[in-house]
Scaffold this active site. Structure first.
Site, PDB file in Angstrom:
ATOM      1  N   LYS A  80       0.841  -1.144  -0.155  1.00 58.37           N
ATOM      2  CA  LYS A  80      -0.060  -0.038   0.134  1.00 58.37           C
ATOM      3  C   LYS A  80       1.023   1.297   0.052  1.00 58.37           C
ATOM      4  O   LYS A  80       2.144   1.112   0.846  1.00 58.37           O
ATOM      5  CB  LYS A  80      -0.986  -0.124   1.291  1.00 58.37           C
ATOM      6  N   GLY A 180     -22.277   5.333   3.159  1.00 58.68           N
ATOM      7  CA  GLY A 180     -21.151   5.753   1.900  1.00 58.68           C
ATOM      8  C   GLY A 180     -21.606   5.472   0.530  1.00 58.68           C
ATOM      9  O   GLY A 180     -21.684   4.380   0.223  1.00 58.68           O
ATOM     10  N   VAL A 181     -22.220   6.472  -0.220  1.00 58.48           N
ATOM     11  CA  VAL A 181     -22.833   6.171  -1.635  1.00 58.48           C
ATOM     12  C   VAL A 181     -21.817   7.039  -2.560  1.00 58.48           C
ATOM     13  O   VAL A 181     -22.166   7.810  -3.518  1.00 58.48           O
ATOM     14  CB  VAL A 181     -23.990   6.484  -1.657  1.00 58.48           C
ATOM     15  N   GLY A 182     -20.634   6.658  -2.512  1.00 63.40           N
ATOM     16  CA  GLY A 182     -19.417   7.193  -3.532  1.00 63.40           C
ATOM     17  C   GLY A 182     -19.416   6.014  -4.655  1.00 63.40           C
ATOM     18  O   GLY A 182     -20.503   5.671  -5.066  1.00 63.40           O
ATOM     19  N   VAL A 184     -18.266   3.227  -5.019  1.00 61.16           N
ATOM     20  CA  VAL A 184     -18.658   1.755  -4.762  1.00 61.16           C
ATOM     21  C   VAL A 184     -20.178   1.635  -4.409  1.00 61.16           C
ATOM     22  O   VAL A 184     -21.268   0.997  -4.807  1.00 61.16           O
ATOM     23  CB  VAL A 184     -17.862   0.986  -3.855  1.00 61.16           C
TER      24      VAL A 184
END
Ligand code: NAI
Length: 351
Positions: A80, A180-182, A184
């Protein structure tokens, strides 16, 4: 540009410091394992309160990438890159070009892909200085493309099978709480809506939540309230650490299945979920769809093969549940043990 590398421990880890005062690029690349192939993992840009917090996050996320790639059957290790979000305004293109220069020095031991706080344009700037970057826009004739739709598809498939496994029912009529509705979360909502699920959504970006709510006739809750929503499934698709000693006691959904990385604040929180009888589908098992797509594009595989491999995510979640029951351990521990067996390093606590 200042670089330093330090290697240690049984996983031949590397910590590669990025520090370029000129562009403001500052952060770290952690290569957790290259046992199965080059370490592939997200390159994130985020604010951190201290260098230690940044380093801790990078190490944990890199380890999870090793496990994710191993369990997904990919020929990749895990790593990462975590970059510190500069406080002052900065030249984004210059920053990511500097990151690319720095990644080049790792000679392919780490391959960067887009992640939280970064986008395809950032990866294209990295690509101006190194070829060790994937998931680029297809128009650039490089491997990749936005991994988010594939991640969402994997989450959906896992949810569908896990819900069926628990209740013997399809998702039609099931209440799914999506935090979270980003990139994905939005696509997940679309898939769930087509499947006839009833949606409850939350996003700190209220306009985004509102748009999704209007589109799919979803109920809106606050970012915190959604964790204890009266729902059949909780899908954390925003940030890590949301499953913790404060939130777990209030969770009412019998199944947790979402895209967010590092959902458990601590590994022990998995035991707490098990004690409460909540089936937790481990994040890195569930959210491997994007990586599967990246790997397939490297191999020149077809979309059909990607879909087949993504279907296998759901089967793997059920295998993890079975292993957790068989050994009476939390599902996150079961998944870690299965991944470590693949890498050839059984964990010390494994039976
Ligand atoms: P994104 O940044 O596009 O969307 C995240 C959304 O969550 C945003 O709309 C943001 O406003 C919202 N948000 C942030 N904090 C929140 C909070 N506390 N409560 C409610 N909403 C909040 O990110 P993306 O790409 O959709 O990823 C979502 C999660 O899935 C992240 O944790 C990411 O690490 C993980 N993931 C994403 C993959 C991908 O292919 N995009 C692959 C694997 C994991």
């Amino acid at each position: 540009m200042v670089h330093s590398a330090l290697e240690w421990d049984d996983f031949q880890e590397i910590v590669h410091i990025i520090d370029d005062p000129r562009s403001g690029a500052k952060g770290v690349v952690v290569v957790h394992s290259t046992a199965l192939g080059p370490a592939v993992g997200g390159c994130r840009l985020a604010p951190y309160s201290s260098d230690a917090a940044l380093m801790r996050d990078a190490m944990r996320l890199a380890r999870e990438m090793t496990y994710k790639n191993a369990l997904a059957g990919l020929p990749f290790g895990g790593g990462k890159a975590v970059l510190l979000q500069p406080e002052a305004p900065f030249d984004r293109a210059a920053l990511f070009r500097a990151v690319g220069e720095s990644l080049e020095l790792l000679e392919g031991r780490y391959i960067a892909v887009q992640e939280v706080g970064t986008d395809i344009a950032d990866m294209q700037n990295i690509a101006k200085r190194t070829s060790y970057v994937a998931g680029l826009d297809r128009k650039a004739r490089r491997a990749g493309g936005d991994p988010s739709p594939w991640t969402a598809l994997g989450v959906f498939k896992a949810m569908e099978l896990a819900h069926f496994h628990l209740h013997g029912r399809s998702l039609a009529g099931a209440r799914v709480a999506v935090q979270g509705v980003g990139r994905v979360g939005q696509i997940l909502c679309e898939l769930l809506s087509v499947a006839g699920a009833r949606l409850i959504v939350a996003d700190t970006n209220h306009r985004r939540a509102q748009a999704i709510a209007e589109r799919f006739r979803a109920q809106i809750l606050s970012a915190d309230a959604i964790l204890s929503a009266e729902a059949d499934i909780l899908a954390p698709c925003a940030v890590g650490g949301v499953l913790n000693c404060n939130s777990i006691a209030a969770i009412r959904a019998p199944l947790i299945c979402g895209a967010a990385n590092s959902q458990l604040a601590h590994k022990e929180d998995g035991e707490e979920l098990r004690a409460r009888g909540i089936a937790y589908a481990p994040d890195y098992v569930v959210n491997a769809g994007g990586m599967i797509n990246i790997a397939a594009e490297h191999r020149g595989a077809s979309q059909q093969m990607v879909r087949r491999d993504i279907d296998a995510i759901a089967e793997r979640v059920i295998m993890v549940f079975a292993e957790s029951d068989r050994r009476s351990i939390a599902t996150n521990r079961a998944a870690d043990a299965m991944a470590r067996e693949i890498i050839g390093k059984p964990s010390s606590w494994a039976a």
